[in-house]
Design an enzyme around this catalytic site. Structure first.
Site, PDB file in Angstrom:
ATOM      1  N   PHE A 150       0.855  -1.194   0.000  1.00 34.13           N
ATOM      2  CA  PHE A 150       0.000   0.000   0.000  1.00 34.13           C
ATOM      3  C   PHE A 150       0.885   1.238   0.000  1.00 34.13           C
ATOM      4  O   PHE A 150       1.760   1.379   0.860  1.00 34.13           O
ATOM      5  CB  PHE A 150      -0.919   0.013   1.227  1.00 34.13           C
ATOM      6  N   ASP A 235       9.299   2.614   1.310  1.00 28.31           N
ATOM      7  CA  ASP A 235       8.190   3.454   1.760  1.00 28.31           C
ATOM      8  C   ASP A 235       8.005   3.223   3.261  1.00 28.31           C
ATOM      9  O   ASP A 235       7.458   2.215   3.690  1.00 28.31           O
ATOM     10  CB  ASP A 235       6.929   3.074   0.978  1.00 28.31           C
ATOM     11  N   LYS A 264       2.917  10.464   7.849  1.00 27.55           N
ATOM     12  CA  LYS A 264       2.235  10.083   9.090  1.00 27.55           C
ATOM     13  C   LYS A 264       2.839  10.732  10.342  1.00 27.55           C
ATOM     14  O   LYS A 264       2.528  11.863  10.637  1.00 27.55           O
ATOM     15  CB  LYS A 264       2.201   8.554   9.212  1.00 27.55           C
TER      16      LYS A 264
HETATM   17  N1  PLP Z   1       2.544   4.568   2.125  1.00 28.66           N
HETATM   18  C1  PLP Z   1       2.232   3.751   3.139  1.00 28.66           C
HETATM   19  C2  PLP Z   1       3.182   2.647   3.496  1.00 28.66           C
HETATM   20  C3  PLP Z   1       1.051   3.925   3.863  1.00 28.66           C
HETATM   21  O1  PLP Z   1       0.747   3.095   4.869  1.00 28.66           O
HETATM   22  C4  PLP Z   1       0.194   4.987   3.503  1.00 28.66           C
HETATM   23  C5  PLP Z   1      -1.069   5.208   4.222  1.00 28.66           C
HETATM   24  O2  PLP Z   1      -1.542   4.409   4.994  1.00 28.66           O
HETATM   25  C6  PLP Z   1       0.555   5.810   2.435  1.00 28.66           C
HETATM   26  C7  PLP Z   1       1.730   5.582   1.766  1.00 28.66           C
HETATM   27  C8  PLP Z   1      -0.331   6.940   2.005  1.00 28.66           C
HETATM   28  O3  PLP Z   1      -0.293   7.942   2.950  1.00 28.66           O
HETATM   29  P1  PLP Z   1      -1.426   9.094   2.943  1.00 28.66           P
HETATM   30  O4  PLP Z   1      -2.693   8.450   3.370  1.00 28.66           O
HETATM   31  O5  PLP Z   1      -0.891  10.112   3.911  1.00 28.66           O
HETATM   32  O6  PLP Z   1      -1.495   9.608   1.552  1.00 28.66           O
END
Ligand code: PLP
Length: 425
Positions: A150, A235, A264
């Site tokens: 994700f 990520d 986050k």
């Molecule tokens: N990358 C990862 C690993 C995530 O867990 C998330 C959101 O849960 C995102 C990207 C996307 O972040 P945002 O919701 O702030 O766009």
């Protein structure tokens, strides 16, 4: 507001739900109602969120892992208020001290020779920037990522994410993307070729159901990328900043990415803030046109002071170590629960305070979340695997609060057990 009568507070709740139905997202409103979450959040402190009636919930979702330093950490709030009154947003033409300071701090704490940062407002934006940077540097087009992964819901981030239900309705997505099974080095070897700009992975899959990499996986991917001239983007939007018991999850596995994404917890759970960080060598591609990637709000002074104070708190209060110790305790107790409810819980796993409880059945997972809400503990299933209930509380959660979560979980599991037995007859 605190002086409102109970009737007035009830009216606010009713009106808020009605407005969700009428102006926001009726489906989501029904989902909250179905889960017995029919109240309005009002105030936060530490690991708790309080509703409008003053009822406390232990927040084991924490905005999907946002409150690493706890809700409303006084130091972060104080710095933000001070900055808010002076200069919250940037002219975008004068130098901004706070952005520069935060970038320097990130260069100091991120692994290897990661040095330069670009600031944005969310995780998806950080991923978009990372993907663009990889294309710019390698002059290649393709991306390889993992099934179940994700990375956010904007077009590029969605393209490299790994669950069809969120992707199919929006096709065609970015061309040249391929998802391979996580933890499968042979599949990775086959997928990465001379036109692969980058492999993007979460070191530990969060929304995929808290899936840990095997001990050799990330090192193996690093080796494949280096050998084939592709960049490795890790990520760490969810796993970064102490969540897994180290400042960055990749440190558990001795792997340094070419680009790291964060969001986050970076804004301290007070102000939205995201970033992607890379090396001086890769960053050179921005020299020709320094505005080739930009953002009006990204790196604003308000979010940057929140980021600076958050990084200080993370280090000075040794929050990664706290997450490691508390996570080990919680996991051990969850393993006991699994032994007690073997017909409901399939597996518990995690690192630090990113923990997944995998049930045999997605309906049972929803039921468990509802039972927990009734007991004033907020949990939720992971987006890409609805059979997994995630526990990712603020890292400042106390031992007593963890014990409260565990006893609520025991009672909730008893509740689920009774319902399951009744359904099975
Ligand atoms: N990358 C990862 C690993 C995530 O867990 C998330 C959101 O849960 C995102 C990207 C996307 O972040 P945002 O919701 O702030 O766009």
């Amino acid at each position: 507001m605190e002086n409102l009568s109970v009737e007035e507070k009830r009216r606010i709740v009713e009106e808020t739900i009605e407005k969700y139905m009428k102006y926001l997202n009726p489906g989501l409103a029904r989902l909250y109602k179905f889960a017995n979450l029919t109240t309005v959040e009002w105030r936060g402190e530490g690991a708790k969120v309080f509703d409008i009636f003053g009822e406390a919930y232990i927040d084991c979702i924490g905005g999907f892992g946002v409150f690493n330093v706890g809700r409303n950490h006084p130091r972060v709030v104080e710095r933000v208020i001070e900055q808010l009154q002076r200069l919250p947003l940037s002219s975008r033409t004068l130098f901004n001290k706070h952005q520069a300071d935060l970038a320097e701090m990130l260069a100091a704490i991120t692994p290897g020779n990661l040095q330069y940062s670009f600031f944005c407002n969310s995780g998806a934006e950080a991923v978009e920037g990372a993907l663009k940077l990889a294309r710019l540097y390698t002059k290649r087009k393709k991306f390889v990522s993992a099934l179940g992964g994700f990375h956010g819901k904007t077009f590029g981030a969605l393209s490299v994410s790994g669950r069809d239900v969120y992707k199919k309705p929006f096709e065609p997505l970015l061309p040249g993307t391929e998802q391979v099974p996580f933890n499968d080095l042979k599949a990775m070897e086959r997928a990465v070729d001379e036109d692969t700009a980058a492999v993007i992975l979460e070191p530990i899959q969060g929304e995929g159901g808290v899936i840990l990499p095997s001990s050799e996986y990330l090192k193996g991917v690093r080796e494949i990328c280096t050998r084939k001239g592709a960049l490795l983007i890790l990520d760490e939007v969810q796993t970064g900043l102490g969540r897994t018991g180290k400042m960055f999850a990749c440190e558990h596995y001795g792997v340094v990415p070419d680009i790291l994404t964060l969001a986050k917890g970076l804004g301290g759970g007070v102000v939205p803030l995201g970033a992607f960080v890379s090396t001086a060598e890769i960053w050179q591609v921005f020299e020709d046109n320094p505005l080739i990637h930009s953002s009006t709000m990204g790196g604003n002074p308000l979010s940057c002071v929140a980021g600076i104070e958050t990084l200080k708190v993370l280090q000075e209060e040794d929050i990664p170590a706290q997450a490691a110790a508390k996570g080990a305790y919680l996991l051990e107790k969850l393993e006991e629960l699994q032994r007690e409810f073997p017909e409901i819980i399939q597996e518990v796993r995690g690192l630090g305070l990113l923990i997944g409880v995998e049930l045999f059945d997605a309906d049972a997972a929803s039921l468990l979340a509802m039972e927990m809400a009734q007991r004033k503990v907020l949990v939720a299933y992971t987006l890409n695997n609805p059979r997994v209930i995630r526990l990712e509380p603020p890292l400042t959660i106390t031992r007593e609060e963890i014990d409260t979560v565990l006893s609520a979980l025991y009672d909730a599991l008893r509740g689920v057990q009774a319902i399951v037995q009744e359904v099975r007859g």
